[in-house]
Design a protein around this motif. Sequence first.
Motif, mmCIF file in Angstrom:
data_model
loop_
_atom_site.group_PDB
_atom_site.id
_atom_site.type_symbol
_atom_site.label_atom_id
_atom_site.label_comp_id
_atom_site.label_asym_id
_atom_site.label_seq_id
_atom_site.Cartn_x
_atom_site.Cartn_y
_atom_site.Cartn_z
ATOM 1 N N CYS A 22 0.833 -1.207 0.000
ATOM 2 C CA CYS A 22 0.000 0.000 0.000
ATOM 3 C C CYS A 22 0.869 1.258 0.000
ATOM 4 N N ILE A 23 1.868 1.280 0.888
ATOM 5 C CA ILE A 23 2.745 2.457 0.996
ATOM 6 C C ILE A 23 3.602 2.610 -0.249
ATOM 7 N N ILE A 24 4.144 1.488 -0.732
ATOM 8 C CA ILE A 24 5.013 1.554 -1.911
ATOM 9 C C ILE A 24 4.248 2.069 -3.124
ATOM 10 N N LEU A 25 2.998 1.632 -3.288
ATOM 11 C CA LEU A 25 2.220 2.059 -4.451
ATOM 12 C C LEU A 25 1.717 3.490 -4.328
ATOM 13 N N LEU A 26 1.884 4.098 -3.173
ATOM 14 C CA LEU A 26 1.610 5.527 -3.044
ATOM 15 C C LEU A 26 2.746 6.356 -3.631
ATOM 16 N N ASN A 27 3.924 5.725 -3.796
ATOM 17 C CA ASN A 27 5.117 6.451 -4.221
ATOM 18 C C ASN A 27 5.695 5.985 -5.550
ATOM 19 N N ARG A 28 5.230 4.834 -6.053
ATOM 20 C CA ARG A 28 5.707 4.347 -7.337
ATOM 21 C C ARG A 28 4.632 3.459 -7.926
ATOM 22 N N VAL A 29 4.837 2.998 -9.155
ATOM 23 C CA VAL A 29 3.809 2.212 -9.833
ATOM 24 C C VAL A 29 4.056 0.716 -9.766
ATOM 25 N N THR A 30 5.265 0.315 -9.413
ATOM 26 C CA THR A 30 5.598 -1.100 -9.359
ATOM 27 C C THR A 30 5.259 -1.665 -7.989
ATOM 28 N N PRO A 31 4.442 -2.721 -7.905
ATOM 29 C CA PRO A 31 4.087 -3.291 -6.609
ATOM 30 C C PRO A 31 5.279 -3.954 -5.923
ATOM 31 N N PHE A 32 5.104 -4.241 -4.657
ATOM 32 C CA PHE A 32 6.154 -4.830 -3.838
ATOM 33 C C PHE A 32 6.377 -6.286 -4.242
ATOM 34 N N GLY A 33 7.633 -6.618 -4.521
ATOM 35 C CA GLY A 33 7.999 -7.981 -4.880
ATOM 36 C C GLY A 33 9.176 -8.450 -4.065
ATOM 37 N N PHE A 34 9.495 -9.719 -4.221
ATOM 38 C CA PHE A 34 10.576 -10.292 -3.423
ATOM 39 C C PHE A 34 11.908 -9.623 -3.711
ATOM 40 N N THR A 35 12.130 -9.214 -4.964
ATOM 41 C CA THR A 35 13.401 -8.564 -5.297
ATOM 42 C C THR A 35 13.574 -7.245 -4.565
ATOM 43 N N THR A 90 8.724 -2.839 -29.503
ATOM 44 C CA THR A 90 8.011 -3.652 -28.522
ATOM 45 C C THR A 90 8.927 -3.904 -27.338
ATOM 46 N N VAL A 91 8.489 -3.470 -26.158
ATOM 47 C CA VAL A 91 9.285 -3.585 -24.941
ATOM 48 C C VAL A 91 8.613 -4.576 -23.994
ATOM 49 N N PRO A 92 9.330 -5.072 -22.975
ATOM 50 C CA PRO A 92 8.768 -6.130 -22.124
ATOM 51 C C PRO A 92 7.886 -5.642 -20.986
ATOM 52 N N VAL A 93 7.769 -4.322 -20.809
ATOM 53 C CA VAL A 93 7.071 -3.804 -19.629
ATOM 54 C C VAL A 93 6.171 -2.634 -20.013
ATOM 55 N N VAL A 94 5.252 -2.311 -19.113
ATOM 56 C CA VAL A 94 4.369 -1.159 -19.277
ATOM 57 C C VAL A 94 4.344 -0.401 -17.964
ATOM 58 N N GLY A 95 4.560 0.898 -18.011
ATOM 59 C CA GLY A 95 4.395 1.743 -16.830
ATOM 60 C C GLY A 95 5.558 1.752 -15.873
ATOM 61 N N ALA A 96 6.356 0.707 -15.855
ATOM 62 C CA ALA A 96 7.490 0.612 -14.934
ATOM 63 C C ALA A 96 8.381 -0.530 -15.402
ATOM 64 N N GLY A 97 9.464 -0.772 -14.655
ATOM 65 C CA GLY A 97 10.363 -1.870 -15.005
ATOM 66 C C GLY A 97 11.407 -1.475 -16.022
ATOM 67 N N THR A 98 11.904 -0.234 -15.898
ATOM 68 C CA THR A 98 12.888 0.298 -16.842
ATOM 69 C C THR A 98 14.041 -0.658 -17.103
ATOM 70 N N CYS A 99 14.568 -1.264 -16.042
ATOM 71 C CA CYS A 99 15.798 -2.038 -16.222
ATOM 72 C C CYS A 99 15.580 -3.313 -17.033
#
Length: 731
Positions: A128-141, A322-331
């Motif tokens: 919840c907090i992370i998605l207030l500040n960025r678009v990528t949800p919290f993951g194990f990485t 064609t890129v592998p991501v939308v909205g986030a995941g630049t790397c």
Amino acid sequence: MKAVFSKIGGFFKSLGNKWSAVKSRIPTPKFVQKIRENERLQKINDWLNRYSLIEHIPLSLIMCFVMEWLSRHSFIEAWGFVTNHTGAYLYNSYLIFVCYSLCYLISRQTFMRMCISAVFVALGITNCIILLNRVTPFGFTDISMIGDLLTMQNTNYFTSQQAAISVVALLLYTLWMVRIFIKGKKLKPRFPYWVKLLFIVGCFASVPVTTSTLQGQGVLSCYFGNLAQGYLDYGYLYGFSTSIFNRGMSEPKNYDQESISAIVDETKQGASTIKEEDRPNIVVILLESFFDVSEANFIETSEDPIPYVHYLEQNFSTGHLTVPVVGAGTCNSEFEVLTGMSCRFFGPGEYPQKTILKKTDCESFAGDLRNLGYSSHVVHNNGGNFYSRANAFSMMGFDTFQSKEMLDITDYTPLGSWPTDDILTPATTEAMDSTEGPDFVYTITVEAHGDYPTYKVIENPAIGVTCEGKTQEQTYAWEYYINQIHNVDEFIQSYIEELSKRDEDTLVIMFGDHLPTMGLTESEVATGDLFQTKYFTWNNFGMSKEDQDLTSYQLVSEYLNRLGIHEGTMTNYHQSKIAAGVRAGTPEYMTDLEALQYDILYGKRYAYNGEDKYPATDLEMGVSDVVIDRAYFFDGKLHIYGSNFTKWSKVYVNGEKVTTNYESGQCLTIKASAVQNGDTITVCQVGSSNTIFRESNEFTVVDPNYVSDTPGSAEQPDEDDLEADDESSQN
């Protein structure tokens, strides 16, 4: 060991006794007494403990809903997940139910149930907090990035107030759990322990079978092109779980030396044909969140926000990418462009730069072009450790990396969230000047990075924006974004103009890493595909204009082919497939690509005859020395003068970091009390987690009352020094 646990138990017991003594002096509220004396409630509680297996079903459903509510910041959207993705909702609830089965391992089931519930609630709150500040949800990485997060206090990611609240909440909950453990009721076992253990094992064993079945039926997906959308469609807990268990690449069927050798032989393009004197500089620019808004059917602007980009498209090669991501995941777009490999073969939401490249070096175009005498550089106006880039670029074979810690950044976006991109122009030319021969430069921008404010920020925007069918808040966000890419367009023009002054053959390839985080739908974009951005090029040596749509893992290989460069395994593979007209994404294209990629990253490297053909480089952070020229005491401070200081420069006294004030690119100050006569100081460029990227020369400090003629010692200032210092402070 038994004695240790006995001591721990005694400690908690003593705490419990002390708490009981304090609690006995506090009057119990009447409503609490009534609850305790209520026989009906006691019977309900006893029934729940007796039939806890039944209790876990509604508890799991409720817990799943709460997690989705927290993650989506909306009760209505959480309910929409329940009704529109019922299968995924029930599956996520089932995962929680399976975890609750662990309660039967111990007799204090209430305590265990509370612990398990705390983990799920904590995951929901974190997301919840992370998605207030960025678009990528919290993951194990993200867990591996906690160190970076803690060093980013008082930013749009993590504030000191949030840190304090988190610590207090964790402490209070821990105390509460200790109390429950001490006072909790031990339940008498109704079944033999082996029966309960068998039930738990059966629950966990059913998860992979259930998961595989639902994936086969399309209820769940094995791959998230858009990580954020994947979490929304298939549930937060499933998304987080896949980031834990579905990582890396599995060995393809029929993987062996013979099959890899056959792929390499079939796709080999022969030696590079480009002459040594004709090898141009090759510059690849990642344009953060870049989107040509003329391709959005609901946006009208007062004028063209990217006129120079459109000039490039009219005169030089271009196309959709064609890129592998939308909205986030630049790397992940970055990984595909630099290596020619596909992220489709990794786990959902996995960042290869933070997983496999942590331990394995990797072929990239930087390493391929080294065979032709190229030096390779990275220039970026964000942190060197973000996305583990410093490590990843070393594993990819780059020579230098100018991150923000090396750049004297002074200008920021209107919100102050990100540096403007103009600093990248001199940083690029500086990198190219630092070596002889042709250069391969990878430049990463950040100016157009989200989030985009839903309120008025720019009073008199250069580009007026109207959005049909959007709210005023959404229009404000688009207005801010479009004016940022207008600035990026101006940056691109000045960047290329500077390169054109060098009188060196140069090819520039620019691409958008993903569409912006603006809630775009497929029906709102001209391509009908949210995974398509644009790429465009520039050159000053007459390369013909040939427009072509490509994927991010094909992009650089195709343009190397046009130059007559055929270095590298992945380069040859893509060049052969494109020449044969095989469409990217088809089994004919991807099957062999997967085998080749597995061999290079996880296998026995049959493609290189078992050799480590592309070893990691000793990446140099920055290209210019940080130098201390002189230092003097004045007004209770030690003023340190030199060159190439930045806001990330920190002074170390005898090897210990001290509080440092950045005055300018030529001046730093520290408290006079932090140093003594004869101390040695250095200036270090420090990244997150206190990583020292670059270090200056050593400099000896003398007592402020002692004036020395010895070079390399602190001295009393003269009038010119005082005047210069006063001027730098004002600036």
